[in-house]
Design an enzyme around this catalytic site. Structure first.
Site, short mmCIF file in Angstrom:
data_model
loop_
_atom_site.label_atom_id
_atom_site.label_comp_id
_atom_site.label_asym_id
_atom_site.label_seq_id
_atom_site.Cartn_x
_atom_site.Cartn_y
_atom_site.Cartn_z
N LYS A 156 0.88 -1.17 0.00
CA LYS A 156 0.00 0.00 0.00
C LYS A 156 0.92 1.22 0.00
O LYS A 156 1.24 1.80 1.04
CB LYS A 156 -0.90 -0.06 1.24
CG LYS A 156 -2.19 0.72 1.08
CD LYS A 156 -3.18 0.32 2.15
CE LYS A 156 -4.23 1.39 2.36
NZ LYS A 156 -4.99 1.77 1.17
N1 PMP Z 1 -7.87 -1.66 -3.11
C1 PMP Z 1 -7.28 -0.46 -2.96
C2 PMP Z 1 -6.57 0.15 -4.11
C3 PMP Z 1 -7.36 0.20 -1.72
O1 PMP Z 1 -6.77 1.39 -1.56
C4 PMP Z 1 -8.05 -0.40 -0.66
C5 PMP Z 1 -8.17 0.31 0.66
N2 PMP Z 1 -7.07 0.05 1.48
C6 PMP Z 1 -8.63 -1.66 -0.87
C7 PMP Z 1 -8.53 -2.26 -2.11
C8 PMP Z 1 -9.34 -2.38 0.24
O2 PMP Z 1 -8.42 -2.77 1.22
P1 PMP Z 1 -8.86 -2.95 2.74
O3 PMP Z 1 -10.10 -3.76 2.73
O4 PMP Z 1 -7.71 -3.65 3.37
O5 PMP Z 1 -9.11 -1.58 3.27
#
Ligand code: PMP
Length: 308
Positions: A156
């Site tokens: 991320k």
């Molecule tokens: N895809 C992207 C590109 C994101 O930024 C997020 C948010 N973090 C998600 C998917 C979903 O991830 P999570 O469920 O861990 O928040």
């Protein structure tokens, strides 16, 4: 712009609690210039017992560490200490339903060299659970998700979000609520900040891993489907399949689960409240607030009776 903090708000910064309004960062930071930082999006909820609970805290902070390591950012914290600091921060800021944003960034460095130093900041702001359905009109973006050989899509990383911002802004400029990005082969990938599930003929489908961020909400939804007995399959999903779906939804820490009314010119035929996705939404909100799944299970049982 939203007011994320006021003069009293504290942030956690490299081992100390300091005022958000007084915290500074180096404008010569490699992170600011090249988007070279990693972050997390976490949420805390006031649970049914009145306690504050950070949802899947360990997995979020473990992902932060893996993201930092994937980018060669020095990481000298551990999950346990960061979770403790986050609970303290929420208490100091008097927040229960909150969004939590840890970020790891580098020092002044205009070259591309590896740093020996890095910093962490944790910011929190109030965010109430979402209880309705916005039914998003979604637009297939002209921007695709990056080639996984160009970026580490498991990480991320801040820089990846230029792609998300471009896609989201494009969708809104065209009068839609949000964007859907495809992968480099044209298959459904994810939203700018959320994963995607598609419902068709009483089953759920979600893009397999590889081109997407492996979301923790996606993982929770997969687990809930297993618990509820809803069939769910991870696979490559074409845009044609998506357009012939009964309904679809985004899921992510911030978005929680949010249904779509349609994609591009296609309006989905199934009413959100009649879908299995709606049951999953109820189950998700129960899980994050530590309520039982009974309501979701009863709803599902009534839907099954209606089908028979
Ligand atoms: N895809 C992207 C590109 C994101 O930024 C997020 C948010 N973090 C998600 C998917 C979903 O991830 P999570 O469920 O861990 O928040």
């Amino acid at each position: 712009m939203a007011a994320y903090y006021n003069n009293e708000t504290l942030i956690y910064r490299d081992g100390a609690f300091v005022k958000a309004a007084e915290a500074k960062m180096d404008l010569y930071s490699q992170s600011l210039h090249y988007g070279y930082s990693v972050f997390e999006g976490i949420r805390s909820y006031r649970t049914v017992s009145g306690e504050t609970r950070i949802f899947r805290a360990e997995e979020h902070y473990d992902r932060l560490q893996r993201s930092a390591e994937a980018l060669n950012l020095p990481y000298h914290w551990n999950t346990e200490e960061l979770i403790r600091a986050t609970y303290q921060l929420l208490e100091k800021n008097n927040q229960q339903d909150a969004y939590i944003r840890p970020i790891v960034y580098g020092p002044a460095n205009m070259s591309f060299s590896v740093n020996t130093e890095s910093f962490i900041a944790i910011q929190t702001w109030e965010m109430s659970p979402f209880l309705g359905n916005k039914a998003l009109r979604v637009f297939t973006s002209s921007f695709q998700r990056p080639n996984p050989k160009a970026f580490n899509m498991q990480a991320k990383a801040a820089g990846h979000y230029v792609n998300s911002i471009m896609a989201s802004q494009e969708a809104k400029a065209k009068g839609f609520d949000e964007a859907l990005l495809t992968d480099l082969d044209g298959f459904v990938a994810e939203g700018p900040g959320a994963n995607v599930f598609v419902e068709k003929d009483g089953q759920l489908f979600t893009p397999s891993l590889g081109h997407i961020l492996p979301g923790l909400t996606r993982k929770t939804v997969l687990e809930l489907c297993t618990q509820l007995g809803i069939t769910v399959t991870e696979k490559k999903i074409s845009l044609e399949e998506l357009k012939s779906a009964d309904t679809a939804f985004f899921c992510g820490t911030a978005a929680e689960t949010v249904g779509w009314s349609g994609i591009d010119e296609t309006v989905f035929p199934l009413k959100w409240e009649d879908s299995l996705s709606y049951v999953v939404q109820k189950a998700y909100l129960a899980t994050v607030t530590e309520r039982s799944l009974d309501e979701a299970k009863n709803l599902l049982a009534r839907k099954m009776e209606a089908v028979v």
